[in-house]
Design a protein around this motif. Structure first.
Motif, PDB file in Angstrom:
ATOM      1  N   ILE A 186     -64.408  46.573 -72.657  1.00 49.35           N
ATOM      2  CA  ILE A 186     -65.492  46.610 -73.643  1.00 49.35           C
ATOM      3  C   ILE A 186     -65.088  47.470 -74.838  1.00 49.35           C
ATOM      4  O   ILE A 186     -65.330  47.100 -75.998  1.00 49.35           O
ATOM      5  CB  ILE A 186     -66.780  47.135 -72.981  1.00 49.35           C
ATOM      6  CG1 ILE A 186     -67.302  46.102 -71.971  1.00 49.35           C
ATOM      7  CG2 ILE A 186     -67.842  47.451 -74.034  1.00 49.35           C
ATOM      8  CD1 ILE A 186     -68.432  46.611 -71.098  1.00 49.35           C
ATOM      9  N   PHE A 187     -64.466  48.618 -74.563  1.00 49.32           N
ATOM     10  CA  PHE A 187     -63.973  49.486 -75.635  1.00 49.32           C
ATOM     11  C   PHE A 187     -63.040  48.705 -76.574  1.00 49.32           C
ATOM     12  O   PHE A 187     -63.180  48.758 -77.802  1.00 49.32           O
ATOM     13  CB  PHE A 187     -63.238  50.681 -75.020  1.00 49.32           C
ATOM     14  CG  PHE A 187     -62.498  51.539 -76.009  1.00 49.32           C
ATOM     15  CD1 PHE A 187     -63.092  52.657 -76.567  1.00 49.32           C
ATOM     16  CD2 PHE A 187     -61.192  51.238 -76.389  1.00 49.32           C
ATOM     17  CE1 PHE A 187     -62.408  53.455 -77.482  1.00 49.32           C
ATOM     18  CE2 PHE A 187     -60.497  52.021 -77.293  1.00 49.32           C
ATOM     19  CZ  PHE A 187     -61.110  53.139 -77.843  1.00 49.32           C
ATOM     20  N   ASN A 188     -62.086  47.988 -76.007  1.00 51.05           N
ATOM     21  CA  ASN A 188     -61.106  47.270 -76.820  1.00 51.05           C
ATOM     22  C   ASN A 188     -61.728  46.120 -77.597  1.00 51.05           C
ATOM     23  O   ASN A 188     -61.327  45.837 -78.733  1.00 51.05           O
ATOM     24  CB  ASN A 188     -59.958  46.773 -75.941  1.00 51.05           C
ATOM     25  CG  ASN A 188     -59.033  47.893 -75.502  1.00 51.05           C
ATOM     26  OD1 ASN A 188     -58.838  48.859 -76.231  1.00 51.05           O
ATOM     27  ND2 ASN A 188     -58.477  47.784 -74.312  1.00 51.05           N
ATOM     28  N   MET A 189     -62.702  45.433 -77.004  1.00 48.67           N
ATOM     29  CA  MET A 189     -63.403  44.367 -77.740  1.00 48.67           C
ATOM     30  C   MET A 189     -64.049  44.931 -78.996  1.00 48.67           C
ATOM     31  O   MET A 189     -63.971  44.339 -80.087  1.00 48.67           O
ATOM     32  CB  MET A 189     -64.487  43.744 -76.861  1.00 48.67           C
ATOM     33  CG  MET A 189     -64.002  42.842 -75.761  1.00 48.67           C
ATOM     34  SD  MET A 189     -65.437  42.196 -74.856  1.00 48.67           S
ATOM     35  CE  MET A 189     -64.786  42.186 -73.192  1.00 48.67           C
ATOM     36  N   VAL A 209     -66.394  57.034 -72.840  1.00 51.49           N
ATOM     37  CA  VAL A 209     -65.185  56.588 -73.545  1.00 51.49           C
ATOM     38  C   VAL A 209     -65.530  55.490 -74.550  1.00 51.49           C
ATOM     39  O   VAL A 209     -65.001  55.460 -75.669  1.00 51.49           O
ATOM     40  CB  VAL A 209     -64.124  56.083 -72.543  1.00 51.49           C
ATOM     41  CG1 VAL A 209     -62.919  55.481 -73.276  1.00 51.49           C
ATOM     42  CG2 VAL A 209     -63.664  57.217 -71.638  1.00 51.49           C
ATOM     43  N   ILE A 210     -66.414  54.578 -74.175  1.00 52.77           N
ATOM     44  CA  ILE A 210     -66.740  53.424 -75.024  1.00 52.77           C
ATOM     45  C   ILE A 210     -67.157  53.826 -76.439  1.00 52.77           C
ATOM     46  O   ILE A 210     -66.652  53.254 -77.422  1.00 52.77           O
ATOM     47  CB  ILE A 210     -67.807  52.542 -74.356  1.00 52.77           C
ATOM     48  CG1 ILE A 210     -67.210  51.873 -73.115  1.00 52.77           C
ATOM     49  CG2 ILE A 210     -68.338  51.479 -75.322  1.00 52.77           C
ATOM     50  CD1 ILE A 210     -68.221  51.098 -72.275  1.00 52.77           C
ATOM     51  N   PRO A 211     -68.065  54.801 -76.634  1.00 53.78           N
ATOM     52  CA  PRO A 211     -68.469  55.124 -78.014  1.00 53.78           C
ATOM     53  C   PRO A 211     -67.361  55.737 -78.861  1.00 53.78           C
ATOM     54  O   PRO A 211     -67.504  55.823 -80.086  1.00 53.78           O
ATOM     55  CB  PRO A 211     -69.628  56.116 -77.813  1.00 53.78           C
ATOM     56  CG  PRO A 211     -69.420  56.696 -76.456  1.00 53.78           C
ATOM     57  CD  PRO A 211     -68.841  55.575 -75.650  1.00 53.78           C
ATOM     58  N   MET A 212     -66.254  56.147 -78.236  1.00 56.24           N
ATOM     59  CA  MET A 212     -65.151  56.720 -79.010  1.00 56.24           C
ATOM     60  C   MET A 212     -64.527  55.696 -79.958  1.00 56.24           C
ATOM     61  O   MET A 212     -63.759  56.055 -80.851  1.00 56.24           O
ATOM     62  CB  MET A 212     -64.077  57.289 -78.082  1.00 56.24           C
ATOM     63  CG  MET A 212     -64.542  58.407 -77.144  1.00 56.24           C
ATOM     64  SD  MET A 212     -65.126  59.892 -77.983  1.00 56.24           S
ATOM     65  CE  MET A 212     -66.903  59.796 -77.654  1.00 56.24           C
ATOM     66  N   CYS A 213     -64.852  54.413 -79.772  1.00 54.50           N
ATOM     67  CA  CYS A 213     -64.326  53.363 -80.648  1.00 54.50           C
ATOM     68  C   CYS A 213     -65.084  53.281 -81.964  1.00 54.50           C
ATOM     69  O   CYS A 213     -64.642  52.612 -82.904  1.00 54.50           O
ATOM     70  CB  CYS A 213     -64.392  52.002 -79.944  1.00 54.50           C
ATOM     71  SG  CYS A 213     -66.075  51.321 -79.839  1.00 54.50           S
TER      72      CYS A 213
END
Length: 242
Positions: free
Chosen positions: A63-66, A88-92
């Protein structure tokens, strides 16, 4: 996911991140996430709202990479809780916002493993690589506000950061006024964490008390089926790699 005016969209990750997602319980998988993201079409801004106890590392990384590869500007809002891989996800995002009464939990990745000594050593090596990848993601966001040594201390201690603490470490860009959102609670996940704040533990108890017997039975059945499916797939994959 909801379309808004001016080519923007609101995306909600409100629940556990898992390969075996049951959307009626707010769970999210990379497959359902990609399907919904593709259906949004051509958008310029994504407002990502997170209230999640975490879950599967690889589902979260996908999900992070998407989101990282998406052309839209991303504003991430931590509504109540962003724990484990959900932190980790919001770090994108281009900007990360946390409400004053929200929390972010960071820790080293962990896994289950079985097998002979060689297989267990490989599992340990693999999970260490995953942790290092997540560590770099936090450091990239934090810039000079967080050293690698301090981050290691936070990860080792399974640290539950307030919004102000996350801001001081560069893990969020702005602290918003407190809201009324309740933290997303997953009793099964929280049971595996060591330092869950007492306020969240009380929330788990209150949630369980408010469930009917039928709801409890249904949740137990879903959990049992998911675990059985995961064990079956692990058996197949294990046979492929041996």
């Amino acid at each position: 996911m909801k379309m808004s005016a001016n080519k923007s969209a609101d995306i909600f990750i409100y629940g556990e991140i898992t390969k075996y997602a049951w959307e009626e319980y707010g769970e999210v998988s990379s497959i359902t996430f990609k399907k919904d993201l593709d259906e949004l079409g051509d958008i310029d801004t994504i407002n990502l709202h997170i209230n999640s106890p975490g879950g599967s590392v690889f589902e979260g990384i996908a999900i992070f990479n998407m989101l990282k590869m998406h052309k839209a500007k991303i504003n991430a809002y931590i509504e109540a809780l962003a724990a484990s891989i959900a932190s980790v996800i919001p770090m994108c995002a281009d900007k990360v916002y946390m409400h004053k009464n929200s929390m972010m939990m960071v820790h080293h990745a962990w896994t289950w493993a079985s097998g002979n000594a060689q297989e267990l050593r490989k599992a340990a090596d693999d999970i260490e690589k995953i942790s290092k990848s997540a560590c770099q993601t936090y450091l990239d966001r934090a810039g000079n506000k967080l050293t690698e040594k301090k981050l290691e201390e936070l990860l080792d201690a399974e640290t539950w950061l307030s919004a102000d603490e996350a801001f001081s470490y560069g893990l969020c860009d702005e602290v918003l006024p407190a809201n009324e959102a309740a933290a997303s609670i997953s009793a099964s996940l929280f049971a595996q964490y060591s330092n869950v704040p007492q306020s969240l533990i009380r929330g788990i108890s209150q949630q369980a008390q408010g469930m009917t017997d039928e709801e409890k039975k249904l949740r137990n059945r879903i959990a049992a089926e998911a675990k059985a499916g995961a064990a079956y797939i692990e058996t197949i994959l294990g046979g492929m790699y041996k």
